[in-house]
Design an enzyme around this catalytic site. Structure first.
Site, PDB file in Angstrom:
ATOM      1  CD1 TRP A  11      -2.458  -1.779   0.025  1.00 31.97           C
ATOM      2  CD2 TRP A  11      -2.978  -1.334   2.180  1.00 31.97           C
ATOM      3  NE1 TRP A  11      -3.498  -2.460   0.468  1.00 31.97           N
ATOM      4  CE2 TRP A  11      -4.020  -2.428   1.694  1.00 31.97           C
ATOM      5  CE3 TRP A  11      -3.141  -0.886   3.468  1.00 31.97           C
ATOM      6  CZ2 TRP A  11      -4.737  -2.804   2.436  1.00 31.97           C
ATOM      7  CZ3 TRP A  11      -4.249  -1.485   4.304  1.00 31.97           C
ATOM      8  CH2 TRP A  11      -5.043  -2.466   3.707  1.00 31.97           C
ATOM      9  CE  LYS A  12       4.898   1.106  -4.105  1.00 29.27           C
ATOM     10  NZ  LYS A  12       5.600   1.458  -5.387  1.00 29.27           N
ATOM     11  CG  HIS A  95      10.056  -1.181  -1.931  1.00 29.83           C
ATOM     12  ND1 HIS A  95       9.981   0.157  -2.685  1.00 29.83           N
ATOM     13  CD2 HIS A  95       8.922  -1.854  -2.566  1.00 29.83           C
ATOM     14  CE1 HIS A  95       9.169  -0.117  -3.822  1.00 29.83           C
ATOM     15  NE2 HIS A  95       8.453  -1.299  -3.589  1.00 29.83           N
ATOM     16  CD  GLU A 167       8.756  -4.506  -6.175  1.00 23.67           C
ATOM     17  OE1 GLU A 167       7.460  -4.823  -6.420  1.00 23.67           O
ATOM     18  OE2 GLU A 167       9.106  -3.762  -5.455  1.00 23.67           O
ATOM     19  N   GLY A 240       1.840  -2.658  -6.177  1.00 25.04           N
ATOM     20  CA  GLY A 240       1.765  -1.470  -5.737  1.00 25.04           C
ATOM     21  C   GLY A 240       0.302  -0.817  -5.865  1.00 25.04           C
TER      22      GLY A 240
HETATM   23  P1  13P Z   1       3.335  -0.643  -8.982  1.00 20.56           P
HETATM   24  O1  13P Z   1       2.575  -1.835  -8.763  1.00 20.56           O
HETATM   25  O2  13P Z   1       2.531   0.612  -8.514  1.00 20.56           O
HETATM   26  O3  13P Z   1       4.305  -0.563 -10.214  1.00 20.56           O
HETATM   27  O4  13P Z   1       4.511  -0.917  -7.640  1.00 20.56           O
HETATM   28  C1  13P Z   1       5.406  -1.879  -7.327  1.00 20.56           C
HETATM   29  C2  13P Z   1       5.952  -1.813  -6.115  1.00 20.56           C
HETATM   30  O5  13P Z   1       6.856  -0.976  -6.109  1.00 20.56           O
HETATM   31  C3  13P Z   1       5.627  -2.851  -5.195  1.00 20.56           C
HETATM   32  O6  13P Z   1       6.607  -2.906  -4.179  1.00 20.56           O
END
Ligand code: 13P
Length: 265
Positions: A11-12, A95, A167, A240
């Site tokens: 969810w950041k 991350h 990632e 994300g």
């Molecule tokens: P997005 O799915 O928004 O590209 O983000 C990926 C991410 O950083 C998941 O940790």
């Protein structure tokens, strides 16, 4: 037997507590219990405790997004793995947003991976190359360096238990179409999963290489998830942006179910 799929929402830094609680409520309504799919929600420190009272543990596990490597002491503003130990099953570690925007070094990441294990929290180690490294075709070198450094203090048993998320930084938050330029393909995910297992096998042996769970993350959504989930050696996805939308996220869980059971997309 097919391996379980692991779907992780990151969810950041989004949503206040009320908004996060509503999203969790919607996810409870939409997502069934699947015994072969594990779903993990990586949320802010602020949301972990209150949402632990709301969460249906048969459906979801909680993860932190980061933590500090010392267990206690004069580290104003930090939260340690020992403080999270009762609350979370997992924590993201390393991350790319931590590495790039907060200057986390290879050493910091290594200490965090060890601290997680010391406190019975399973690390979801994030690795990936940046755009300039990608353009210079240094991806494997970068992955090799990030991986060997992060795993330096671990035993083969620990590596077998953990999760590694590939990632590619240049492909994070880039929208929907992996036929465009800045989105990695399922073949990239497959190739890197194989490379990561090979590297783990050479240091920790076959059992660890086969048991470690490898995720792909970067612009995964309900449309493209199936192709990544079908890729050989990929055990799941780290999501994300699309994890903030319950239609999208439940669509990704559905894609995992269909992938596991060989159903049409
Ligand atoms: P997005 O799915 O928004 O590209 O983000 C990926 C991410 O950083 C998941 O940790």
């Amino acid at each position: 037997m097919k391996r379980k799929k692991l779907i992780v929402a990151n969810w950041k830094m989004n949503m206040n507590l009320q908004q996060a609680s509503i999203l969790l409520h919607r996810l409870h309504e939409r997502i069934q219990i699947h015994k072969d799919i594990e779903i993990v929600l990586a949320m802010s420190y602020l949301h972990l405790q209150p949402l632990s009272l709301q969460i249906d543990r048969r459906k979801f596990r909680q993860s932190a997004q980061n933590a500090y490597y010392d267990d206690h002491g004069p580290f104003t503003g930090e939260v340690s793995f020992s403080m999270l130990h009762d609350l979370v099953h997992y924590s993201l570690v390393g991350h790319s947003e931590r590495r790039v925007k907060f200057g986390e070094s290879l050493d910091d990441v290594r200490k965090k991976v060890s601290a997680a294990f010391r406190n019975d929290v399973l690390p979801i180690l994030c690795i990936g190359e940046q755009k300039d490294e990608h353009l210079r075709q240094e991806t494997k070198q970068v992955i090799h360096d990030q991986l060997s450094s992060a795993l330096l203090d671990l035993t083969a048993e620990e590596v077998a238990e953990m999760v590694i998320a590939y990632e590619p930084v240049w492909a994070i938050s880039n929208g929907t179409d992996y036929h465009g330029h800045d989105i990695a393909t399922p073949d990239d995910a497959k190739e890197m999963a194989a490379y990561i297992r090979l590297q783990i096998e050479s240091t920790f042996g076959k059992y660890a290489a086969n048991s470690v769970r490898i995720l792909y993350g970067a612009s995964v959504n309900s449309e493209n998830a199936r192709a990544f989930l079908d890729a050989d050696g990929v055990d799941g996805v780290l999501v994300g942006g699309a994890s903030l939308n319950y239609h999208e996220f439940s669509g990704i869980v559905n894609a995992a179910y269909r992938s596991l059971h060989g159903l049409e997309a």
